[in-house]
Design an enzyme around this catalytic site. Structure first.
Site, PDB file in Angstrom:
ATOM      1  N   LYS A  13     -20.469 -40.787 -17.219  1.00  0.00           N
ATOM      2  CA  LYS A  13     -21.077 -41.701 -18.210  1.00  0.00           C
ATOM      3  C   LYS A  13     -20.000 -42.378 -19.068  1.00  0.00           C
ATOM      4  CE  LYS A  13     -23.675 -38.526 -20.234  1.00  0.00           C
ATOM      5  NZ  LYS A  13     -23.238 -37.301 -19.521  1.00  0.00           N
ATOM      6  N   ARG A  87     -30.845 -36.998 -25.310  1.00  0.00           N
ATOM      7  CA  ARG A  87     -30.695 -35.834 -24.439  1.00  0.00           C
ATOM      8  C   ARG A  87     -31.968 -34.990 -24.426  1.00  0.00           C
ATOM      9  NH1 ARG A  87     -24.691 -35.614 -25.002  1.00  0.00           N
ATOM     10  NH2 ARG A  87     -23.833 -34.168 -23.500  1.00  0.00           N
ATOM     11  N   ARG A 126     -10.636 -32.138 -16.565  1.00  0.00           N
ATOM     12  CA  ARG A 126     -10.706 -33.309 -17.448  1.00  0.00           C
ATOM     13  C   ARG A 126      -9.732 -33.223 -18.625  1.00  0.00           C
ATOM     14  NH1 ARG A 126     -16.440 -35.464 -19.652  1.00  0.00           N
ATOM     15  NH2 ARG A 126     -16.525 -33.507 -20.827  1.00  0.00           N
ATOM     16  N   ARG A 159     -10.986 -30.569 -23.829  1.00  0.00           N
ATOM     17  CA  ARG A 159     -12.043 -30.294 -24.812  1.00  0.00           C
ATOM     18  C   ARG A 159     -12.362 -28.796 -24.841  1.00  0.00           C
ATOM     19  NH1 ARG A 159     -16.832 -34.599 -23.843  1.00  0.00           N
ATOM     20  NH2 ARG A 159     -18.000 -32.680 -24.120  1.00  0.00           N
ATOM     21  N   ARG A 170     -23.578 -25.788 -20.764  1.00  0.00           N
ATOM     22  CA  ARG A 170     -23.930 -27.210 -20.932  1.00  0.00           C
ATOM     23  C   ARG A 170     -24.766 -27.717 -19.754  1.00  0.00           C
ATOM     24  NH1 ARG A 170     -18.291 -29.427 -21.305  1.00  0.00           N
ATOM     25  NH2 ARG A 170     -19.259 -31.488 -21.377  1.00  0.00           N
TER      26      ARG A 170
HETATM   27  P1  AMP Z   1     -20.648 -35.118 -24.782  1.00  0.00           P
HETATM   28  O1  AMP Z   1     -19.352 -35.657 -25.273  1.00  0.00           O
HETATM   29  O2  AMP Z   1     -21.671 -36.181 -24.582  1.00  0.00           O
HETATM   30  O3  AMP Z   1     -20.474 -34.232 -23.566  1.00  0.00           O
HETATM   31  O4  AMP Z   1     -21.231 -34.179 -25.957  1.00  0.00           O
HETATM   32  C1  AMP Z   1     -20.513 -33.038 -26.372  1.00  0.00           C
HETATM   33  C2  AMP Z   1     -21.437 -32.083 -27.093  1.00  0.00           C
HETATM   34  O5  AMP Z   1     -21.949 -32.710 -28.276  1.00  0.00           O
HETATM   35  C3  AMP Z   1     -22.663 -31.654 -26.313  1.00  0.00           C
HETATM   36  O6  AMP Z   1     -22.418 -30.578 -25.428  1.00  0.00           O
HETATM   37  C4  AMP Z   1     -23.597 -31.248 -27.459  1.00  0.00           C
HETATM   38  O7  AMP Z   1     -23.211 -30.004 -28.008  1.00  0.00           O
HETATM   39  C5  AMP Z   1     -23.300 -32.316 -28.494  1.00  0.00           C
HETATM   40  N1  AMP Z   1     -24.164 -33.497 -28.293  1.00  0.00           N
HETATM   41  C6  AMP Z   1     -23.777 -34.741 -27.906  1.00  0.00           C
HETATM   42  N2  AMP Z   1     -24.814 -35.570 -27.830  1.00  0.00           N
HETATM   43  C7  AMP Z   1     -25.907 -34.834 -28.153  1.00  0.00           C
HETATM   44  C8  AMP Z   1     -27.301 -35.120 -28.219  1.00  0.00           C
HETATM   45  N3  AMP Z   1     -27.777 -36.337 -27.918  1.00  0.00           N
HETATM   46  N4  AMP Z   1     -28.131 -34.128 -28.598  1.00  0.00           N
HETATM   47  C9  AMP Z   1     -27.668 -32.902 -28.920  1.00  0.00           C
HETATM   48  N5  AMP Z   1     -26.383 -32.553 -28.843  1.00  0.00           N
HETATM   49  C10 AMP Z   1     -25.497 -33.505 -28.456  1.00  0.00           C
END
Ligand code: AMP
Length: 214
Positions: A13, A87, A126, A159, A170
């Site tokens: 994404k 999400r 990553r 990360r 996740r």
């Molecule tokens: P990402 O960078 O999109 O993989 O997001 C990293 C982490 O941020 C996720 O594993 C969640 O813990 C939190 N997070 C990001 N977006 C959301 C969302 N829309 N709803 C809830 N938690 C989120």
């Protein structure tokens, strides 16, 4: 036009959003990046969210929706790519309402389908630039100088939630909380599925542009 990039962690994404921003003047709204900024800035919300994020869990809907609402109030409401949001079904419903209140809407939802083996491979290798947020991969997208961002020369990081144990949590959260959105958007008639397992990121980009008629 506003689009959502839907897909499991590691489905590409962020990489696809980066290309669309670069070539087609979209703006990316990544809730993951917004949370990480709050964590770096040590805001109250960042401190609260960091425990959940570092454990691989989702942040509660009310906190996430409020953060997106604030962002939308201070930014444009068209030409957006939503990356990592919504999400959950609740977030999708709130997003519809937020956009409606600024006479806007979601035009297309792109689902990037990648099998679990590939997701794991991509997430484990990553590397992220803490400055420009671009992502690299030790094998699939190596930086020109190992460990250094091609664009701003920052030291790349892994990360904390990209450890094998957190990745598994996740992916479970994706299956349970986010997958129902596929049916939700299918029902609205604006979902486009792209089977991205065996495509290069350039090929995925081409499929997205074709789907969006750009
Ligand atoms: P990402 O960078 O999109 O993989 O997001 C990293 C982490 O941020 C996720 O594993 C969640 O813990 C939190 N997070 C990001 N977006 C959301 C969302 N829309 N709803 C809830 N938690 C989120």
């Amino acid at each position: 036009m506003n689009i959502i990039l839907l897909g499991a962690p590691g489905s590409g994404k962020g990489t696809q959003a980066e290309k669309l921003v670069q070539d087609h003047n979209f703006e990316q709204l990544s809730t993951g990046d917004l949370f990480r900024k709050n964590i770096n800035d040590k805001t109250e919300m960042g401190v609260e969210a960091s425990k959940l994020i570092n454990a691989g869990k989702l942040v509660p809907d009310d906190i996430t929706n409020k953060m997106v609402d604030n962002h939308l109030k201070n930014n444009r409401s068209d030409g957006l790519i939503f990356d990592g949001y919504p999400r959950t079904i609740n977030q999708a419903e709130v997003l519809n309402d937020l956009l409606k209140s600024s006479q806007s809407k979601i035009d297309k939802v792109i689902l990037l389908e990648v099998d679990e083996e590939k997701l794991l491979e991509r997430l484990v290798g990553r590397l992220i630039c803490p400055q420009c947020k671009r992502s690299f991969h030790v094998k699939n997208r190596p930086p020109k100088t190992p460990g250094i961002c091609d664009y701003d020369k920052s030291v790349l990081i892994t990360r904390p939630d990209d450890s094998p144990e957190k990745i598994s949590i996740r992916l479970q959260a994706y299956e349970k909380e986010t997958k129902p959105l596929v049916e939700f958007y299918e029902g609205k008639g604006n979902l486009i599925k792209i089977k991205a397992d065996n495509l290069t990121s350039q090929q995925v980009n081409e499929s997205i542009l074709k789907a969006l008629e750009l």
